[in-house]
Scaffold this motif. Structure first.
Motif, PDB file in Angstrom:
ATOM      1  N   ASN A 159      47.490  38.567   4.569  1.00  0.00           N
ATOM      2  CA  ASN A 159      46.887  37.728   5.624  1.00  0.00           C
ATOM      3  C   ASN A 159      47.152  36.253   5.309  1.00  0.00           C
ATOM      4  O   ASN A 159      47.711  35.929   4.254  1.00  0.00           O
TER       5      ASN A 159
ATOM      6  N   THR B  83      45.021  33.897   4.619  1.00  0.00           N
ATOM      7  CA  THR B  83      44.214  33.416   3.494  1.00  0.00           C
ATOM      8  C   THR B  83      44.894  33.769   2.182  1.00  0.00           C
ATOM      9  O   THR B  83      44.966  32.947   1.253  1.00  0.00           O
TER      10      THR B  83
ATOM     11  N   LEU C 227      47.729  31.383   1.541  1.00  0.00           N
ATOM     12  CA  LEU C 227      47.274  30.116   0.956  1.00  0.00           C
ATOM     13  C   LEU C 227      46.967  30.292  -0.530  1.00  0.00           C
ATOM     14  O   LEU C 227      47.328  29.461  -1.368  1.00  0.00           O
TER      15      LEU C 227
ATOM     16  N   THR D  97      39.452  22.130   9.688  1.00  0.00           N
ATOM     17  CA  THR D  97      40.280  23.323   9.489  1.00  0.00           C
ATOM     18  C   THR D  97      39.379  24.542   9.394  1.00  0.00           C
ATOM     19  O   THR D  97      38.153  24.420   9.417  1.00  0.00           O
ATOM     20  N   PHE D  98      40.014  25.705   9.301  1.00  0.00           N
ATOM     21  CA  PHE D  98      39.265  26.924   9.046  1.00  0.00           C
ATOM     22  C   PHE D  98      38.881  26.946   7.573  1.00  0.00           C
ATOM     23  O   PHE D  98      39.566  26.367   6.722  1.00  0.00           O
TER      24      PHE D  98
ATOM     25  N   ALA E  61      39.283  28.916   5.274  1.00  0.00           N
ATOM     26  CA  ALA E  61      40.224  29.499   4.323  1.00  0.00           C
ATOM     27  C   ALA E  61      41.047  28.455   3.575  1.00  0.00           C
ATOM     28  O   ALA E  61      41.387  28.666   2.402  1.00  0.00           O
ATOM     29  N   THR E  62      41.390  27.347   4.214  1.00  0.00           N
ATOM     30  CA  THR E  62      42.251  26.347   3.564  1.00  0.00           C
ATOM     31  C   THR E  62      41.570  25.826   2.299  1.00  0.00           C
ATOM     32  O   THR E  62      42.165  25.805   1.216  1.00  0.00           O
TER      33      THR E  62
ATOM     34  N   VAL F  32      47.040  20.613   7.652  1.00  0.00           N
ATOM     35  CA  VAL F  32      46.773  21.725   8.568  1.00  0.00           C
ATOM     36  C   VAL F  32      47.339  21.342   9.928  1.00  0.00           C
ATOM     37  O   VAL F  32      46.968  20.297  10.477  1.00  0.00           O
TER      38      VAL F  32
ATOM     39  N   CYS G 207      49.235  28.004   9.871  1.00  0.00           N
ATOM     40  CA  CYS G 207      48.729  29.229  10.503  1.00  0.00           C
ATOM     41  C   CYS G 207      48.682  29.094  12.023  1.00  0.00           C
ATOM     42  O   CYS G 207      48.687  30.094  12.729  1.00  0.00           O
ATOM     43  N   HIS G 208      48.611  27.843  12.528  1.00  0.00           N
ATOM     44  CA  HIS G 208      48.603  27.613  13.978  1.00  0.00           C
ATOM     45  C   HIS G 208      49.996  27.315  14.523  1.00  0.00           C
ATOM     46  O   HIS G 208      50.142  27.145  15.729  1.00  0.00           O
TER      47      HIS G 208
ATOM     48  N   SER H  86      49.798  32.711   9.390  1.00  0.00           N
ATOM     49  CA  SER H  86      48.898  33.852   9.614  1.00  0.00           C
ATOM     50  C   SER H  86      49.370  34.613  10.851  1.00  0.00           C
ATOM     51  O   SER H  86      49.832  34.002  11.819  1.00  0.00           O
TER      52      SER H  86
ATOM     53  N   LYS I 236      46.667  34.602  16.672  1.00  0.00           N
ATOM     54  CA  LYS I 236      47.731  33.638  16.368  1.00  0.00           C
ATOM     55  C   LYS I 236      48.967  33.907  17.247  1.00  0.00           C
ATOM     56  O   LYS I 236      48.982  34.833  18.043  1.00  0.00           O
TER      57      LYS I 236
ATOM     58  N   GLY J 202      47.930  39.847   8.572  1.00  0.00           N
ATOM     59  CA  GLY J 202      49.186  39.547   7.902  1.00  0.00           C
ATOM     60  C   GLY J 202      49.375  38.056   7.733  1.00  0.00           C
ATOM     61  O   GLY J 202      48.718  37.249   8.400  1.00  0.00           O
TER      62      GLY J 202
ATOM     63  N   TYR K 184      36.992  22.946  14.754  1.00  0.00           N
ATOM     64  CA  TYR K 184      36.171  23.727  13.854  1.00  0.00           C
ATOM     65  C   TYR K 184      34.925  22.925  13.517  1.00  0.00           C
ATOM     66  O   TYR K 184      34.932  21.704  13.667  1.00  0.00           O
TER      67      TYR K 184
HETATM   68  C1  LIG Z   1      43.806  31.879  10.776  1.00  0.00           C
HETATM   69  C2  LIG Z   1      43.817  30.768   9.807  1.00  0.00           C
HETATM   70  C3  LIG Z   1      43.806  30.969   8.431  1.00  0.00           C
HETATM   71  C4  LIG Z   1      43.604  32.305   7.792  1.00  0.00           C
HETATM   72  O1  LIG Z   1      44.426  33.305   8.239  1.00  0.00           O
HETATM   73  P1  LIG Z   1      43.960  34.843   8.139  1.00  0.00           P
HETATM   74  O2  LIG Z   1      45.195  35.595   8.453  1.00  0.00           O
HETATM   75  O3  LIG Z   1      42.864  35.030   9.142  1.00  0.00           O
HETATM   76  O4  LIG Z   1      43.486  35.072   6.732  1.00  0.00           O
HETATM   77  C5  LIG Z   1      43.937  29.864   7.602  1.00  0.00           C
HETATM   78  N1  LIG Z   1      44.023  28.622   8.098  1.00  0.00           N
HETATM   79  C6  LIG Z   1      43.991  28.380   9.423  1.00  0.00           C
HETATM   80  C7  LIG Z   1      44.106  26.978   9.907  1.00  0.00           C
HETATM   81  C8  LIG Z   1      43.866  29.443  10.311  1.00  0.00           C
HETATM   82  O5  LIG Z   1      43.791  29.195  11.629  1.00  0.00           O
END
Ligand SMILES: *Cc1c(COP(=O)(O)O)cnc(C)c1O
Length: 411
Positions: free
Chosen positions: A64, A66, A69, A90-91, A93-94, A140, A168-169, A196, A201, A208, A353
């Motif tokens: 995925n 995440t 990253l 950002t989300f 996860a970053t 990001v 990811c975007h 991502s 996405k 993935g 976000y």
């Molecule tokens: C979706 C997303 C992620 C994480 O991706 P996943 O596949 O959901 O783990 C990380 N950063 C940003 C900016 C995202 O939009």
């Protein structure tokens, strides 16, 4: 909150969703009938297709975005004692990925009109970091736009920072510099670029992700960290006695681990879906650009109350999100009221976000820092529906609904 009317002949429009066609389904089914469900040829084929689609030299697919990253930070040897600059918008996860390798976060502010961290925001964060050992910066590419990656790269090289792009975007996005055009994923101005393939996405593999890089050594480290840190590469084996038979050949069962890794592999099922979806990438990007252009035209009369994100100069976005900035107070309403009213009329929306430094974990760790850009942006933002099968007529419906909600009766 009322549920959407089930008898309406208008479908509910989420802010984002996948589109899976018959060719995608056939590709996945053929993997199910084959010999490899994971670690097979469909993974290699997807990585090759990603390189072709993005201009990447090496692509490493993983479970995925995440994980992508996390792998990128591990491969860059960023860890305890290091700090990493991450934009506030950002989300989770970053920032979380950097914390999970033991690094500290220095949040950077953003431009309130585009939602992007610019080089000047990264520089201000670097100055605020004081005596911390800043080792990396993670731009990001919010909503699919990228703000001058070459300017950030020059800031990063001045200070010896690794650049890990959270794209990811931004699969399918391109940008222009004095040298010419660049694809996001070519990593022309970064060490690594992460993607991502979550269903919302640009393309999906269900779950993935992937990392793109120009550096063969980094690609090799990414592959090892993806699979428990294991290697069978004869050139990397260090324990000659265990590795080799008396005749000098590598023992057929033998593998070594120099650094512990994870299981962040991605299945052949997912990769077959990804390769099939990637074939449509240029068409998907065309559709998303046309939808965003139509939104811009249709939204124009609602300015200055409602405005789309500001377009970043030099960037040709693939557009993951259709964000609008709304002056809710001037409209005599609140974002919650608007979201609820839109939902009742079959229009989904989302907020991208909540500034990450406002999360209790980060607030406890780093205290309250003022991010005027992120704060001003957050007050106004709302993401409207944008996905491959959205029609122009549905864009009209979304904007008409938004207009009626904003001018509707107040209580
Ligand atoms: C979706 C997303 C992620 C994480 O991706 P996943 O596949 O959901 O783990 C990380 N950063 C940003 C900016 C995202 O939009």
């Amino acid at each position: 909150m009322k549920k959407p009317d089930p008898h309406s002949d208008q479908r509910f429009l989420p802010y984002g969703r996948q589109s899976v066609d018959e060719a995608d389904i056939a590709a996945v089914v053929s993997v199910l009938r084959g010999d490899w469900l994971t670690t097979g040829p469909a993974v290699d084929a997807f990585e090759t297709a990603l390189c072709e689609a993005t201009g990447a030299k090496h692509a490493v697919a993983c479970s995925n975005g995440t994980a992508a990253l996390h792998l990128a930070l591990l491969a860059a040897s960023i860890g305890p004692g290091d700090s990493v600059i991450v934009p506030a918008n950002t989300f989770l996860a970053t920032a979380n990925a950097a914390r999970l390798v033991g690094a500290e976060i220095v949040f950077a502010d953003i431009d309130p009109k585009s939602g992007q961290m610019l080089a000047k925001h990264a520089e201000a964060a670097y100055a605020r970091a004081g005596s911390q050992r800043v080792a990396g910066v993670m731009p990001v590419y919010f909503a699919g736009q990228c703000a001058a990656p070459h300017e950030l790269a020059s800031f990063a090289s001045t200070h010896g920072l690794r650049v890990i792009e959270d794209a990811c975007h931004a699969l399918g996005t391109t940008y222009r510099t004095a040298e010419g055009n660049h694809q996001v994923g070519s990593a022309d101005h970064a060490d690594m670029t992460t993607f991502s393939f979550h269903p919302v996405k640009t393309i999906t593999t269900a779950e993935g992700g992937a990392i793109a890089t120009r550096d063969a050594d980094l690609a090799d480290r990414l592959r090892r960290f993806r699979n428990h840190g294991m290697t069978r590469d004869p050139a990397q084996l260090t324990n000659a006695k265990l590795a080799h038979a008396a005749d000098g050949d590598v023992n057929p069962w033998y593998y070594e681990m120099a650094e512990p890794g994870l299981n962040y592999r991605v299945s052949d099922l997912q990769c077959a879906l990804g390769t099939s979806q990637l074939k449509r990438l240029p068409a998907i990007v065309d559709i998303r650009r046309a939808l965003v252009a139509h939104y811009a035209k249709k939204l124009a009369p609602l300015a200055p109350l409602v405005q789309p994100l500001e377009i970043v100069n030099g960037c040709s976005a693939s557009w993951h999100l259709q964000v609008v900035r709304i002056n809710f107070a001037a409209a005599g309403t609140t974002r919650a009221e608007v979201m609820n009213a839109l939902r009742e009329q079959g229009v989904g929306s989302q907020v991208h976000y909540i500034p990450v430094p406002w999360q209790p974990y980060y607030r406890d760790r780093y205290g309250d820092t003022d991010f005027p850009g992120a704060s001003a942006y957050y007050d106004t933002c709302l993401s409207l529906p944008l996905f491959e099968t959205l029609t122009m007529a549905e864009v009209d419906r979304v904007v008409d609904t938004l207009e009626s909600v904003l001018s509707g009766p107040r209580h």
